[in-house]
Design an enzyme around this catalytic site. Structure first.
Site, PDB file in Angstrom:
ATOM      1  N   ASP A 112       7.380  11.018   3.463  1.00 47.16           N
ATOM      2  CA  ASP A 112       7.658  11.816   4.392  1.00 47.16           C
ATOM      3  C   ASP A 112       8.819  11.759   5.042  1.00 47.16           C
ATOM      4  O   ASP A 112       9.617  10.726   5.023  1.00 47.16           O
ATOM      5  CB  ASP A 112       6.412  12.183   5.260  1.00 47.16           C
ATOM      6  CG  ASP A 112       5.905  10.529   5.545  1.00 47.16           C
ATOM      7  OD1 ASP A 112       6.583   9.742   5.399  1.00 47.16           O
ATOM      8  OD2 ASP A 112       4.468  10.777   5.936  1.00 47.16           O
ATOM      9  N   ASP A 135      -6.214   9.436  12.430  1.00 45.38           N
ATOM     10  CA  ASP A 135      -6.860  10.535  12.349  1.00 45.38           C
ATOM     11  C   ASP A 135      -7.137  10.557  10.617  1.00 45.38           C
ATOM     12  O   ASP A 135      -7.576  11.750  10.275  1.00 45.38           O
ATOM     13  CB  ASP A 135      -6.251  11.818  12.677  1.00 45.38           C
ATOM     14  CG  ASP A 135      -4.829  12.062  12.202  1.00 45.38           C
ATOM     15  OD1 ASP A 135      -4.345  11.196  11.254  1.00 45.38           O
ATOM     16  OD2 ASP A 135      -4.226  12.946  12.406  1.00 45.38           O
ATOM     17  N   HIS A 171      -4.883  10.760   8.399  1.00 41.61           N
ATOM     18  CA  HIS A 171      -3.837  11.007   7.477  1.00 41.61           C
ATOM     19  C   HIS A 171      -3.285  10.159   6.514  1.00 41.61           C
ATOM     20  O   HIS A 171      -3.242   8.997   6.745  1.00 41.61           O
ATOM     21  CB  HIS A 171      -2.385  11.757   8.353  1.00 41.61           C
ATOM     22  CG  HIS A 171      -1.789  10.949   9.245  1.00 41.61           C
ATOM     23  ND1 HIS A 171      -1.869  10.878  10.562  1.00 41.61           N
ATOM     24  CD2 HIS A 171      -1.056   9.904   8.886  1.00 41.61           C
ATOM     25  CE1 HIS A 171      -0.933  10.088  10.932  1.00 41.61           C
ATOM     26  NE2 HIS A 171      -0.426   9.142   9.932  1.00 41.61           N
ATOM     27  N   GLU A 228      -2.156  15.932   7.567  1.00 41.21           N
ATOM     28  CA  GLU A 228      -2.942  15.932   8.743  1.00 41.21           C
ATOM     29  C   GLU A 228      -4.341  16.491   8.342  1.00 41.21           C
ATOM     30  O   GLU A 228      -4.426  17.438   7.418  1.00 41.21           O
ATOM     31  CB  GLU A 228      -2.225  16.804   9.974  1.00 41.21           C
ATOM     32  CG  GLU A 228      -0.980  15.865  10.353  1.00 41.21           C
ATOM     33  CD  GLU A 228      -1.331  14.604  11.165  1.00 41.21           C
ATOM     34  OE1 GLU A 228      -2.375  13.864  11.069  1.00 41.21           O
ATOM     35  OE2 GLU A 228      -0.599  14.181  12.145  1.00 41.21           O
TER      36      GLU A 228
HETATM   37  C1  F6R Z   1       4.626   7.056   7.044  1.00 38.40           C
HETATM   38  C2  F6R Z   1       3.300   7.565   6.672  1.00 38.40           C
HETATM   39  C3  F6R Z   1       1.921   7.476   7.561  1.00 38.40           C
HETATM   40  C4  F6R Z   1       1.705   5.932   8.027  1.00 38.40           C
HETATM   41  C5  F6R Z   1       0.663   6.304   9.032  1.00 38.40           C
HETATM   42  C6  F6R Z   1       0.307   4.701   9.474  1.00 38.40           C
HETATM   43  O1  F6R Z   1       5.373   7.195   5.803  1.00 38.40           O
HETATM   44  O2  F6R Z   1       3.315   8.243   5.646  1.00 38.40           O
HETATM   45  O3  F6R Z   1       1.176   7.893   6.955  1.00 38.40           O
HETATM   46  O4  F6R Z   1       1.304   5.530   6.923  1.00 38.40           O
HETATM   47  O5  F6R Z   1       0.874   7.132  10.138  1.00 38.40           O
HETATM   48  O6  F6R Z   1       1.500   4.527  10.541  1.00 38.40           O
HETATM   49  P1  F6R Z   1       1.587   2.775  10.761  1.00 38.40           P
HETATM   50  O7  F6R Z   1       1.725   2.121   9.800  1.00 38.40           O
HETATM   51  O8  F6R Z   1       2.697   3.022  11.995  1.00 38.40           O
HETATM   52  O9  F6R Z   1       0.327   2.589  11.633  1.00 38.40           O
END
Ligand code: F6R
Length: 243
Positions: free
Chosen positions: A67, A136, A138, A143
């Protein structure tokens, strides 16, 4: 589904890196699906160490990231492109032309997403998809919603995601509200999925994602039906999982 319990963030990172290193050793031209965020930082450190020790070689590896924020150029320090350069790519011998991140600087969403899906299709399936998880539920920036979005698409980030990611920005107002993300179909078509979770803030959602109903309200829950899912949790993130 295989759940591996790690004793700490460091232990989770080392175990995760070992699985990715094994993938690269077994298939030197692997297509890796990589993630950003706090969770995989330690994994990337270990991979750099293994590269420096001559244990793994990125010469033939391709990376297709999950992403990117809409509106951030490559040279923006909070862009995921920049993150990947700083945390992994600059330190190993991956070829720049084998590195893909959705183009956040392209504000034409249809064009940016179609171009990314075209790249993904050219490579076929991702060999190993690395994932973190949002509070959440994701994965990538898929999302919670009414349906699972299949292909690369633009999303509006949830408040909880903006809250969680504001630590990287001067203030929460600076966090982009939109992102491009790889879709659920691409993630589910990966040959192997490696989901990592660390810290107490992920404990409840890990239980819901892995043992609750499969629903687009918890996007990570779809991983329950992936044929080759490995989960690594540290003690805090694994606290609510059944023994
Ligand atoms: C990032 C991504 C997100 C993160 C998620 C957790 O490329 O795809 O899904 O993996 O937001 O983020 P952290 O690791 O910072 O808790």
């Amino acid at each position: 589904m295989k759940i591996i319990r790690a004793s700490s963030y460091q232990d989770m990172s080392r175990k995760g890196a070992n699985i990715i290193a094994a993938q690269i050793i077994m298939k030197p031209n692997s297509v890796l699906g990589l993630a950003t965020g706090g969770t995989p930082e330690g994994v990337y450190k270990h991979l750099i160490d293994q590269y420096n020790q001559g244990d793994i070689d990125f010469e033939h590896v391709t990376s297709i990231n999950l992403d990117e924020y809409v509106g951030l150029n490559h040279d923006h320090e909070q862009s995921y492109w920049y993150f990947m350069q700083k945390h992994l790519f600059e330190h190993v011998n991956i070829h720049p032309e084998n590195v893909y991140v959705p183009d956040g600087s392209n504000l034409n969403a249809d064009q940016a997403c179609q171009a990314y899906d075209y790249i993904i299709q050219r490579y076929g399936r991702i060999d190993l998809q690395l994932l973190g998880i949002g509070v959440d539920g994701h994965i990538g920036f898929n999302e919670p919603g009414d349906t699972f979005e299949l292909n690369t698409h633009k999303v509006n980030l949830q408040e909880s995601t903006i809250e969680a990611n504001k630590r990287y920005f001067a203030s929460s107002e600076d966090v982009p509200r939109e992102a491009y993300t790889m879709g659920i179909k691409t993630i589910m078509q990966a040959r192997k999925v490696l989901l990592l979770a660390s810290g107490a803030s992920k404990a409840a959602i890990m239980r819901e994602a892995l043992f609750g109903p499969v629903t687009p309200r918890v996007p990570a829950s779809i991983l329950q039906i992936h044929p080759d899912l490995t989960v690594i949790v540290d003690q805090d993130a694994g606290a609510c999982l059944p023994e």
